[in-house]
Motif scaffolding. Structure first.
Motif, short mmCIF file in Angstrom:
data_model
loop_
_atom_site.label_atom_id
_atom_site.label_comp_id
_atom_site.label_asym_id
_atom_site.label_seq_id
_atom_site.Cartn_x
_atom_site.Cartn_y
_atom_site.Cartn_z
N PHE A 173 40.51 59.39 38.42
CA PHE A 173 41.92 59.73 38.23
C PHE A 173 42.52 60.23 39.54
O PHE A 173 43.58 59.80 39.98
CB PHE A 173 42.04 60.78 37.13
N LEU A 174 41.78 61.15 40.20
CA LEU A 174 42.27 61.69 41.46
C LEU A 174 42.40 60.58 42.49
O LEU A 174 43.37 60.50 43.23
CB LEU A 174 41.33 62.78 41.98
N ALA A 175 41.39 59.70 42.54
CA ALA A 175 41.39 58.68 43.59
C ALA A 175 42.47 57.63 43.34
O ALA A 175 43.15 57.20 44.27
CB ALA A 175 40.02 58.02 43.66
N LEU A 176 42.63 57.21 42.10
CA LEU A 176 43.53 56.08 41.83
C LEU A 176 44.95 56.51 41.54
O LEU A 176 45.90 55.95 42.07
CB LEU A 176 42.99 55.27 40.64
N LYS A 177 45.08 57.53 40.70
CA LYS A 177 46.41 57.89 40.25
C LYS A 177 47.08 58.86 41.22
O LYS A 177 48.28 58.83 41.43
CB LYS A 177 46.29 58.53 38.86
N VAL A 178 46.26 59.75 41.82
CA VAL A 178 46.83 60.77 42.67
C VAL A 178 46.78 60.35 44.13
O VAL A 178 47.74 60.51 44.88
CB VAL A 178 46.08 62.11 42.47
N GLY A 179 45.65 59.78 44.56
CA GLY A 179 45.51 59.40 45.96
C GLY A 179 46.11 58.04 46.21
O GLY A 179 46.54 57.34 45.30
#
Lengths: 242, 267, 89
Positions: free
Chosen positions: C23-29
């Protein structure tokens, strides 16, 4: 300090057994990771919601509410996620590890193990170390994700910041390597620090009720200080200033 | 050719400079129950630690099952310990495991036996101490005497040649006391072990042992069969066996004369 | 605790952790997007790039069309040179 460093290397040296028996590590991921899940998720949610509210207040005065996503995500991924999750981990799982090992020592369980020609470092200490080190970054990631969700709830759903700009500005500003990977590195280092301190304090505790309770307190205090100091050092290393 | 399980010759041991054991000679013939008695703090537990290789003798030789313990490296000590069993004062059961898992622990750590064979062996050991029905309990649910019996089952899990008991009678009610004493004697006879019992419980141990050593302040002051000990006229042994408050082991801790301490003037 | 319950919980735990990381890598980063698709590079010179950084988005009419891959100093023109990687579409 010197003794605990020696302890750390002894521990790494004795890790062979627990890699041959992953069941031992799984057990410890359960007791330090799964059992910390609730506190991590709930705190993450609330920290994120508070960030959403406070951030909105501040950004509003500059007319840049759309940057709320950036503020929430960067502060969580870079700092609050790893640090607060590690502090919670130290008081939830770290203290439990110290108390457990201290009690095993006080009730001669470790001595009994040695008498059965089983090395307590390999059988008891090393699995707990790896369990903690594996759990910590996962917990920190969950904390950050939960926090961003909390910020989204307050910022977008409750206050009404534009959803599109919340996510897109966040995506534009957060860098996978410099922010997210560095956050993971931080939380892994904190995980190593907290579990080594907790294990050492337990292993080193005087085998009395008083000794164990003191060691437990020391674990929480020492590892909290260690987390905050390491955070400064790591941030200084990662800081580019570009 | 070697009918001694334990053979200790002129053993001395000191923590730093404080001498704990002085010139100890002790022999335990195979198949016997030997008691080592003495009041608290006389060095009995230290002696057990030396026999099990946890401490190294300062002087003298300690042969256990034919090996010189003082010369073993860590691997050698671990190899020796697989042939030793030890019962700790309060059992030292693993509190996060059930009774069954406690007894199975040494087998799982040291053998590759299939689980169903381990099950048979565990039940066999638990049956020997009369607690097969308690296999699913946790140590917290056991009484002191039961915990001690489970620990006993665990320590004989790998069929040791020599059993060491550290205060097996401490803190037990009279019934449990009799049960443990009886078990020590019976296991020694049926499994062909040698048992070394460190204790200060005179009456119970005199009932079951073959030979007694008395230690006082790090020195063996008396030895003999239970009958000889009961009949002994040595003041220390007499005091110990009959539980008298004062004697060679003084009731009063060394102190300046009472009247001087109180400041009473002699006219 | 039963062995299977522990296994199950640890599985759930690790899955949640990895999901959070994803989630952090795809949606946030800012992973994904143009890195995988076909891109072409182009250069742009500026007197002053201000706060521009590598990996900053390049937008045309507000639409994301590419990213800044590198920023360097041009020794001949004494200007800042930004290398942009733009979507071929």
């Amino acid at each position: 300090m010197g003794v605990s460093t020696r302890f750390f290397f002894l521990l790494l040296l004795h890790s062979g057994t627990c890699f041959r028996r992953p069941q031992l590590i799984l057990r410890e991921i359960f007791s330090s990771g799964v059992l910390s899940l609730i506190i991590i998720l709930v705190s993450g949610l609330f920290v994120g919601m508070v960030l959403g509210m406070q951030g909105y207040e501040t950004l509003q005065t500059y007319g840049s509410e759309e940057a709320l996503g950036v503020l929430v995500s960067l502060s969580l991924v870079r700092e609050l996620g790893p640090v607060v999750a590690a502090l919670l981990f130290a008081s939830r799982a770290g203290s439990a590890i110290t108390a457990e090992i201290g009690l095993m020592k006080a009730t001669e369980q470790l001595a009994a193990m040695e008498m059965m020609a089983v090395d307590p470092l390999a059988r008891v200490v090393a699995p707990r170390f790896w369990g903690g080190v594996i759990s910590m970054p996962l917990l920190a990631a969950m904390f950050s994700a939960m926090g961003i969700f909390g910020g989204y709830l307050v910022g977008v759903v409750l206050i009404g910041v534009d959803e599109g700009s919340f996510w897109s500005q966040m995506q534009a500003a957060v860098d996978i390597r410099e922010d997210i990977l560095n956050g993971v590195i931080k939380s892994t280092v904190f995980g190593i620090a907290v579990t080594v301190i907790a294990l050492f304090e337990g292993y080193d505790a005087p085998p009395t009720a008083e000794g164990v309770s003191r060691a437990t307190t020391r674990t929480v205090v020492t590892s909290s200080l260690a987390i905050l100091m390491l955070d400064f050092v790591l941030t200084a290393f990662m800081f580019r200033g570009v | 050719m070697n009918d001694y399980s334990v053979n200790i010759e002129s053993l001395s041991f000191a923590y730093d400079k404080r001498a704990v054991l002085k010139n100890i000679h002790l022999k335990a013939r195979r198949g016997q129950v030997i008691a080592i008695m003495g009041s608290s703090g006389c060095g009995k537990t230290t002696l057990l630690k030396i026999i099990s290789g946890a401490l190294r003798p300062t002087e003298g030789a300690v042969h256990v099952e034919g090996v010189d313990v003082g010369r073993l490296d860590q691997a050698g000590i671990y190899a020796l310990r697989r042939r030793l069993g030890m019962l700790f004062q309060f059992g030292a059961l693993f509190t996060d495991m059930t009774v069954y898992d406690n007894v199975a622990f040494p087998m799982r750590e040291h053998t590759d036996l299939p689980e169903d064979m381990i099950r048979d062996l565990v039940l066999l050991k638990l049956q020997a101490v009369g607690l097969r029905g308690a296999q699913h309990l946790t140590p917290a649910e056991l009484s002191g005497g039961m915990a001690r019996r489970v620990a006993l089952a665990r320590s004989i899990a790998l069929d040791p040649k020599l059993m060491l008991y550290d205060e097996p009678f401490a803190g037990l009610d009279p019934i449990a006391l009799g049960v443990i004493g009886d078990l020590i004697r019976r296991l020694t006879d049926t499994l062909g072990l040698t048992s070394l019992v460190v204790t200060h419980d005179v009456q119970e141990s005199l009932k079951i042992v073959d030979y007694v050593y008395f230690i006082s302040e790090g020195v063996i002051v008396a030895q003999g069969t239970p009958d000889e000990i009961r009949a002994s006229t040595l003041p220390y042994v007499h005091q110990f066996v009959h539980g008298e408050a004062d004697g060679p082991m003084a009731f009063h801790y060394p102190a300046p004369a009472y009247d001087l301490d109180l400041g009473v003037q002699h006219a | 605790m039963e062995r299977t319950t522990i296994d199950l919980w640890v599985g759930v735990f690790v899955a949640m952790g990895i999901a959070a990381l994803l989630f952090l890598a795809l949606k946030v980063g800012n992973i994904g997007g143009f890195e995988a698709g076909s891109v072409y590079t182009t250069h742009a010179n500026f007197d002053n790039i201000g706060g521009l950084k590598a990996k900053a988005p390049v937008k045309s009419a507000g639409v994301l069309v590419g990213r800044v891959t590198e920023i360097r100093f041009d020794n001949d023109s004494y200007q800042a040179e930004a290398i942009l990687s733009l979507s071929s579409q």
